[in-house]
Design a protein around this motif. Structure first.
Motif, PDB file in Angstrom:
ATOM      1  N   LEU A  42      24.246  25.204 -38.727  1.00  0.00           N
ATOM      2  CA  LEU A  42      23.594  26.407 -38.221  1.00  0.00           C
ATOM      3  C   LEU A  42      22.791  26.039 -36.984  1.00  0.00           C
ATOM      4  O   LEU A  42      21.948  25.142 -37.024  1.00  0.00           O
ATOM      5  N   GLN A  43      23.056  26.722 -35.876  1.00  0.00           N
ATOM      6  CA  GLN A  43      22.271  26.551 -34.660  1.00  0.00           C
ATOM      7  C   GLN A  43      21.332  27.738 -34.520  1.00  0.00           C
ATOM      8  O   GLN A  43      21.776  28.888 -34.448  1.00  0.00           O
ATOM      9  N   LEU A  44      20.041  27.466 -34.483  1.00  0.00           N
ATOM     10  CA  LEU A  44      19.025  28.504 -34.324  1.00  0.00           C
ATOM     11  C   LEU A  44      18.554  28.530 -32.879  1.00  0.00           C
ATOM     12  O   LEU A  44      17.926  27.588 -32.410  1.00  0.00           O
ATOM     13  N   ASP A  45      18.864  29.613 -32.168  1.00  0.00           N
ATOM     14  CA  ASP A  45      18.357  29.817 -30.816  1.00  0.00           C
ATOM     15  C   ASP A  45      17.206  30.818 -30.906  1.00  0.00           C
ATOM     16  O   ASP A  45      17.441  32.020 -31.103  1.00  0.00           O
ATOM     17  N   HIS A 104      12.074  29.896 -25.040  1.00  0.00           N
ATOM     18  CA  HIS A 104      13.245  29.555 -25.857  1.00  0.00           C
ATOM     19  C   HIS A 104      13.185  28.130 -26.384  1.00  0.00           C
ATOM     20  O   HIS A 104      12.654  27.225 -25.732  1.00  0.00           O
ATOM     21  N   CYS A 105      13.733  27.921 -27.587  1.00  0.00           N
ATOM     22  CA  CYS A 105      13.966  26.581 -28.114  1.00  0.00           C
ATOM     23  C   CYS A 105      15.127  26.631 -29.108  1.00  0.00           C
ATOM     24  O   CYS A 105      15.547  27.722 -29.525  1.00  0.00           O
ATOM     25  N   VAL A 106      15.670  25.466 -29.451  1.00  0.00           N
ATOM     26  CA  VAL A 106      16.876  25.388 -30.283  1.00  0.00           C
ATOM     27  C   VAL A 106      16.665  24.410 -31.429  1.00  0.00           C
ATOM     28  O   VAL A 106      16.110  23.325 -31.235  1.00  0.00           O
ATOM     29  N   PHE A 107      17.138  24.797 -32.625  1.00  0.00           N
ATOM     30  CA  PHE A 107      17.174  23.898 -33.771  1.00  0.00           C
ATOM     31  C   PHE A 107      18.615  23.776 -34.256  1.00  0.00           C
ATOM     32  O   PHE A 107      19.358  24.761 -34.296  1.00  0.00           O
ATOM     33  N   HIS A 108      18.997  22.567 -34.648  1.00  0.00           N
ATOM     34  CA  HIS A 108      20.299  22.314 -35.249  1.00  0.00           C
ATOM     35  C   HIS A 108      20.064  21.935 -36.704  1.00  0.00           C
ATOM     36  O   HIS A 108      19.414  20.927 -36.992  1.00  0.00           O
ATOM     37  N   THR A 109      20.579  22.754 -37.627  1.00  0.00           N
ATOM     38  CA  THR A 109      20.305  22.557 -39.034  1.00  0.00           C
ATOM     39  C   THR A 109      21.529  22.971 -39.855  1.00  0.00           C
ATOM     40  O   THR A 109      22.654  22.950 -39.343  1.00  0.00           O
ATOM     41  N   ILE A 110      21.318  23.353 -41.113  1.00  0.00           N
ATOM     42  CA  ILE A 110      22.394  23.837 -41.978  1.00  0.00           C
ATOM     43  C   ILE A 110      21.944  25.124 -42.652  1.00  0.00           C
ATOM     44  O   ILE A 110      20.742  25.427 -42.704  1.00  0.00           O
ATOM     45  N   VAL A 111      22.890  25.874 -43.178  1.00  0.00           N
ATOM     46  CA  VAL A 111      22.550  27.044 -43.992  1.00  0.00           C
ATOM     47  C   VAL A 111      21.917  26.537 -45.287  1.00  0.00           C
ATOM     48  O   VAL A 111      22.489  25.680 -45.969  1.00  0.00           O
ATOM     49  N   PRO A 112      20.728  27.022 -45.659  1.00  0.00           N
ATOM     50  CA  PRO A 112      20.072  26.514 -46.867  1.00  0.00           C
ATOM     51  C   PRO A 112      20.749  26.990 -48.141  1.00  0.00           C
ATOM     52  O   PRO A 112      21.459  27.997 -48.152  1.00  0.00           O
ATOM     53  N   GLY A 113      20.528  26.233 -49.214  1.00  0.00           N
ATOM     54  CA  GLY A 113      21.015  26.633 -50.525  1.00  0.00           C
ATOM     55  C   GLY A 113      20.041  27.577 -51.222  1.00  0.00           C
ATOM     56  O   GLY A 113      19.001  27.933 -50.683  1.00  0.00           O
ATOM     57  N   ASN A 142      32.093  24.827 -36.079  1.00  0.00           N
ATOM     58  CA  ASN A 142      32.516  24.836 -37.476  1.00  0.00           C
ATOM     59  C   ASN A 142      31.435  25.409 -38.388  1.00  0.00           C
ATOM     60  O   ASN A 142      31.406  25.150 -39.587  1.00  0.00           O
ATOM     61  N   GLY A 143      30.544  26.203 -37.810  1.00  0.00           N
ATOM     62  CA  GLY A 143      29.467  26.814 -38.583  1.00  0.00           C
ATOM     63  C   GLY A 143      29.052  28.144 -37.996  1.00  0.00           C
ATOM     64  O   GLY A 143      29.897  28.978 -37.667  1.00  0.00           O
ATOM     65  N   TYR A 144      27.750  28.325 -37.824  1.00  0.00           N
ATOM     66  CA  TYR A 144      27.218  29.593 -37.334  1.00  0.00           C
ATOM     67  C   TYR A 144      26.123  29.357 -36.305  1.00  0.00           C
ATOM     68  O   TYR A 144      25.508  28.285 -36.238  1.00  0.00           O
TER      69      TYR A 144
END
Length: 259
Positions: A115-118, A166-175, A248-250
């Motif tokens: 998951l990329q958060l912009d 603006h800033c960006v985080f690269h993470t994953i979709v949480p469970g 390969n994600g969102y």
């Protein structure tokens, strides 16, 4: 560890640090220095602070494994991002840690659907003016519903907004966990004295699709991961991330409005 059902939902606009203490509580921390510098003084370091994974700082994150590409969300599962509205404030929960982790990639070895958060921070009462040099901090559970605690720091990090807010985080979709809607906590610190705390949610039909992939599929997911949570029902219209397929994600682009 997981966040329990008694998570507070009170408004948090305060001075000082959260209950976690930790290495970042010192006024001389990197994050505090960046915030104290203001928009003019911070300009020289913003490009570094808001860079991609190759320029992360402190404990640099590790790329997450690549699960099978998740299906694209249906039209019913997408929500337009609010253009300029106030974020619905919420509590930080029991697993907030005040750490000095200025980095863009926060995965730190945790696998899941990328998951990329912009994120863009604006001051709503000031004509939605973008906020330069604001600290944005995020933290959330991994695919198994666990938060990092103790010496672990996965899925936590801070970025400093650039001249466009603006800033960006690269993470994953949480469970999922504990009967609560899957979410990402965040704090915005426009300066060293104030903060706004809230959380992002996810479209439910997209979550049910994502949770069919590993590593989420190691557990049997709830049939309705969102609707059992009163916090989601109260704030979802404003705080649900608009997700679009990305690599390969969102990816989610969201404007955080603060006072």
């Amino acid at each position: 560890m997981t966040e329990n059902d008694k998570t507070t939902t009170s408004t948090t606009t305060s001075t000082g640090t959260g209950p976690g203490g930790g290495a970042g509580s010192s006024a001389t921390s990197r994050r505090a220095l960046l915030l104290a510098a203001g928009s003019a003084g911070a300009a020289a370091v913003l490009n570094t602070a808001c860079a991609g994974p190759s320029r992360t700082h402190a404990a640099a994150g590790q790329p997450s494994a690549s699960p099978p590409p998740p299906p694209a969300p249906s039209k019913a599962g997408t929500t337009p991002a609010p253009a300029c509205v106030l974020a619905v404030r919420a509590g930080a929960g029991p697993y907030y840690l005040d750490l000095d982790l200025v980095r863009s990639d926060i995965t730190q070895g945790r696998t899941g659907v990328p998951l990329q958060l912009d994120l863009t921070v604006v001051r709503v009462p000031d004509g939605c003016r973008p906020l330069t040099a604001a600290g944005v901090e995020v933290w959330h559970a991994d695919a198994a519903g666990h938060y990092s605690t103790g010496k672990d720091t996965f899925l936590r990090g801070t970025q400093i907004t650039d001249p466009t807010g603006h800033c960006v985080f690269h993470t994953i979709v949480p469970g999922w966990y504990a009967g609560l809607a899957p979410h990402i906590h965040f704090k915005v610190r426009p300066d060293t004295h104030t903060e706004t705390t809230s959380q992002f949610f996810f479209p439910e039909n997209l979550l049910t699709q994502v949770y069919t992939h590993q590593p989420y599929a190691r557990r049997t997911p709830p049939e309705h991961p969102n609707q059992r949570d009163s916090r989601y029902r109260a704030a979802a219209k404003t705080m649900t991330l608009p997700l679009t397929p990305h690599k390969n994600g969102y990816r989610a682009a969201y404007t955080i409005g603060i006072t």
